[in-house]
Design a protein around this motif. Sequence first.
Motif, PDB file in Angstrom:
ATOM      1  N   THR A 185       0.840  -1.213   0.000  1.00 44.52           N
ATOM      2  CA  THR A 185       0.000   0.000   0.000  1.00 44.52           C
ATOM      3  C   THR A 185       0.865   1.249   0.000  1.00 44.52           C
ATOM      4  OG1 THR A 185      -1.762  -1.144   1.197  1.00 44.52           O
ATOM      5  CG2 THR A 185      -1.781   1.263   1.254  1.00 44.52           C
ATOM      6  N   VAL A 186       1.897   1.248   0.856  1.00 41.37           N
ATOM      7  CA  VAL A 186       2.788   2.405   0.952  1.00 41.37           C
ATOM      8  C   VAL A 186       3.565   2.608  -0.347  1.00 41.37           C
ATOM      9  CG1 VAL A 186       4.844   3.308   2.096  1.00 41.37           C
ATOM     10  CG2 VAL A 186       3.012   2.277   3.440  1.00 41.37           C
ATOM     11  N   LEU A 187       4.055   1.505  -0.915  1.00 41.30           N
ATOM     12  CA  LEU A 187       4.844   1.617  -2.142  1.00 41.30           C
ATOM     13  C   LEU A 187       4.004   2.129  -3.308  1.00 41.30           C
ATOM     14  CD1 LEU A 187       6.924  -1.674  -1.852  1.00 41.30           C
ATOM     15  CD2 LEU A 187       7.799   0.667  -1.686  1.00 41.30           C
ATOM     16  N   LYS A 188       2.727   1.715  -3.349  1.00 40.67           N
ATOM     17  CA  LYS A 188       1.846   2.207  -4.417  1.00 40.67           C
ATOM     18  C   LYS A 188       1.644   3.716  -4.302  1.00 40.67           C
ATOM     19  CE  LYS A 188      -0.865  -2.030  -5.007  1.00 40.67           C
ATOM     20  NZ  LYS A 188      -2.194  -2.672  -4.801  1.00 40.67           N
ATOM     21  N   ARG A 189       1.532   4.168  -3.066  1.00 39.67           N
ATOM     22  CA  ARG A 189       1.313   5.604  -2.852  1.00 39.67           C
ATOM     23  C   ARG A 189       2.626   6.366  -2.848  1.00 39.67           C
ATOM     24  NH1 ARG A 189      -1.877   6.097   2.571  1.00 39.67           N
ATOM     25  NH2 ARG A 189      -1.787   8.300   1.963  1.00 39.67           N
ATOM     26  N   GLY A 190       3.740   5.607  -2.745  1.00 38.60           N
ATOM     27  CA  GLY A 190       5.043   6.236  -2.566  1.00 38.60           C
ATOM     28  C   GLY A 190       5.459   7.142  -3.695  1.00 38.60           C
ATOM     29  N   LEU A 191       5.136   6.742  -4.925  1.00 36.77           N
ATOM     30  CA  LEU A 191       5.572   7.541  -6.061  1.00 36.77           C
ATOM     31  C   LEU A 191       5.005   8.946  -6.007  1.00 36.77           C
ATOM     32  CD1 LEU A 191       5.335   4.917  -8.942  1.00 36.77           C
ATOM     33  CD2 LEU A 191       7.396   5.832  -7.860  1.00 36.77           C
ATOM     34  N   SER A 192       3.789   9.058  -5.494  1.00 44.24           N
ATOM     35  CA  SER A 192       3.175  10.385  -5.427  1.00 44.24           C
ATOM     36  C   SER A 192       3.565  11.117  -4.155  1.00 44.24           C
ATOM     37  CB  SER A 192       1.643  10.271  -5.507  1.00 44.24           C
ATOM     38  OG  SER A 192       1.160   9.485  -4.431  1.00 44.24           O
ATOM     39  N   LEU A 193       3.910  10.331  -3.084  1.00 41.97           N
ATOM     40  CA  LEU A 193       4.209  10.975  -1.803  1.00 41.97           C
ATOM     41  C   LEU A 193       5.698  11.188  -1.573  1.00 41.97           C
ATOM     42  CD1 LEU A 193       1.739   9.049   0.543  1.00 41.97           C
ATOM     43  CD2 LEU A 193       1.490  11.371  -0.361  1.00 41.97           C
ATOM     44  N   ALA A 194       6.522  10.511  -2.385  1.00 39.77           N
ATOM     45  CA  ALA A 194       7.967  10.566  -2.142  1.00 39.77           C
ATOM     46  C   ALA A 194       8.513  11.979  -2.192  1.00 39.77           C
ATOM     47  CB  ALA A 194       8.701   9.698  -3.174  1.00 39.77           C
ATOM     48  N   GLN A 195       7.895  12.828  -3.002  1.00 35.10           N
ATOM     49  CA  GLN A 195       8.411  14.171  -3.125  1.00 35.10           C
ATOM     50  C   GLN A 195       7.924  15.071  -2.000  1.00 35.10           C
ATOM     51  OE1 GLN A 195       6.800  16.134  -6.609  1.00 35.10           O
ATOM     52  NE2 GLN A 195       5.117  14.675  -6.696  1.00 35.10           N
ATOM     53  N   GLY A 196       7.007  14.563  -1.149  1.00 37.35           N
ATOM     54  CA  GLY A 196       6.508  15.369  -0.048  1.00 37.35           C
ATOM     55  C   GLY A 196       7.185  15.025   1.257  1.00 37.35           C
ATOM     56  N   ALA A 197       6.936  15.833   2.281  1.00 38.11           N
ATOM     57  CA  ALA A 197       7.560  15.624   3.590  1.00 38.11           C
ATOM     58  C   ALA A 197       7.052  14.359   4.255  1.00 38.11           C
ATOM     59  CB  ALA A 197       7.298  16.840   4.486  1.00 38.11           C
ATOM     60  N   ASN A 198       5.785  13.996   3.985  1.00 41.39           N
ATOM     61  CA  ASN A 198       5.209  12.817   4.617  1.00 41.39           C
ATOM     62  C   ASN A 198       5.607  11.508   3.915  1.00 41.39           C
ATOM     63  OD1 ASN A 198       3.836  14.437   6.442  1.00 41.39           O
ATOM     64  ND2 ASN A 198       2.067  14.680   5.074  1.00 41.39           N
ATOM     65  N   GLY A 199       6.225  11.640   2.770  1.00 41.61           N
ATOM     66  CA  GLY A 199       6.563  10.441   1.999  1.00 41.61           C
ATOM     67  C   GLY A 199       7.698   9.652   2.605  1.00 41.61           C
ATOM     68  N   LYS A 200       8.729  10.346   3.089  1.00 40.61           N
ATOM     69  CA  LYS A 200       9.906   9.652   3.607  1.00 40.61           C
ATOM     70  C   LYS A 200       9.597   8.690   4.747  1.00 40.61           C
ATOM     71  CE  LYS A 200      13.572  12.866   2.227  1.00 40.61           C
ATOM     72  NZ  LYS A 200      14.682  13.705   2.716  1.00 40.61           N
TER      73      LYS A 200
END
Length: 208
Positions: A21-36
């Motif tokens: 679930t996290v990896l699927k959302r990771g591409l969109s969240l990785a660039q944000g502060a909450n992604g890391k």
Amino acid sequence: DFQAAEKELVKSIDELGRAATVLKRGLSLAQGANGKPMIAAAVAALKNIVEAEWLDVSSRRSLNSFLQSTAQAKEDEDDDLSLSQPQAKQVAYESSSGGIVKTVEEMQGKAEDTLSDLRKKEMTDANDFAMLESGLQDEVSHGGEKLSTATKGKAANQQASEDATAKLGATKKSKAADEKTTAEMNSVHGQKTEAFAGNQEVRKQELA
């Protein structure tokens, strides 16, 4: 044992589900502060799974490759100031993730199948053991019944032998008594016969 293996698989399935679930959302969240933090949590979960006993060689190889790529991407990010830009972070994450989402989902499916097979085997083994135990108990019970029957038969045979011995003794005693009585009767009869013959002789002499 079964409980330890079941516990490990249940934990792995949960961690793989959350990681996917996290990896699927990771591409969109990785660039944000909450992604890391989310990606770090997914990576940590996958690190726990990589040494699981149920994991096959191919999946373990793919997982190790992803973890190494992720670690390398993080090092590059720390060393290269240009990766501080959101677009650069996104490219690095996409490069490290590759087809890991599909691999994680396949691993989750495999873990679920393995857990199902493990539980079926445990149930089958339990049923087999119950049948074996029941069979052994029946054999013990039957053996006890046979022993009881044999013991009763032995006692009955012994009693019959004792009865026959007693009857034989009584018969011998009765025969001895009969023989004694016969002898006594023969003796008396002989004496009477001799007396009668003597009397007859005396009468003959008198008449002469």
